[in-house]
Motif scaffolding. Sequence first.
Motif: not given
Length: 98
Positions: A10, A15-18, A20, A28-30, A37
């Motif tokens: 985070d 910004h996006a939350v990633g 993995w 991965f996801s976001a 996420a």
Amino acid sequence: MTHYVAIIEDAGPDHAVGVWFPDLPGCFSAGDTLDEALANAPEAIALWMDTMSEDGKPIPRPRTPSELRADPEVAADMAKHVIALIPAPDLAFQPAAE
């Protein structure tokens, strides 16, 4: 039910939350929020596994958090970020080539 350890990154509100997965290279996801996420993460695992199966590649078994902490490449990320357990679809796991 099988779960994979996810690393959650985070970078802040702009910004996006990633998310993995150390055991699933390239998976991965976001999302715009942590909840989004994490909600997207099981689908990311399922799609990754479908692709691997279609390509005839093995699906690695999930390692436990303790096993991952013993891996120096993963331990540093686990120390810096939050981890979560994400459910995976019930598939027969094939041993990964070592």
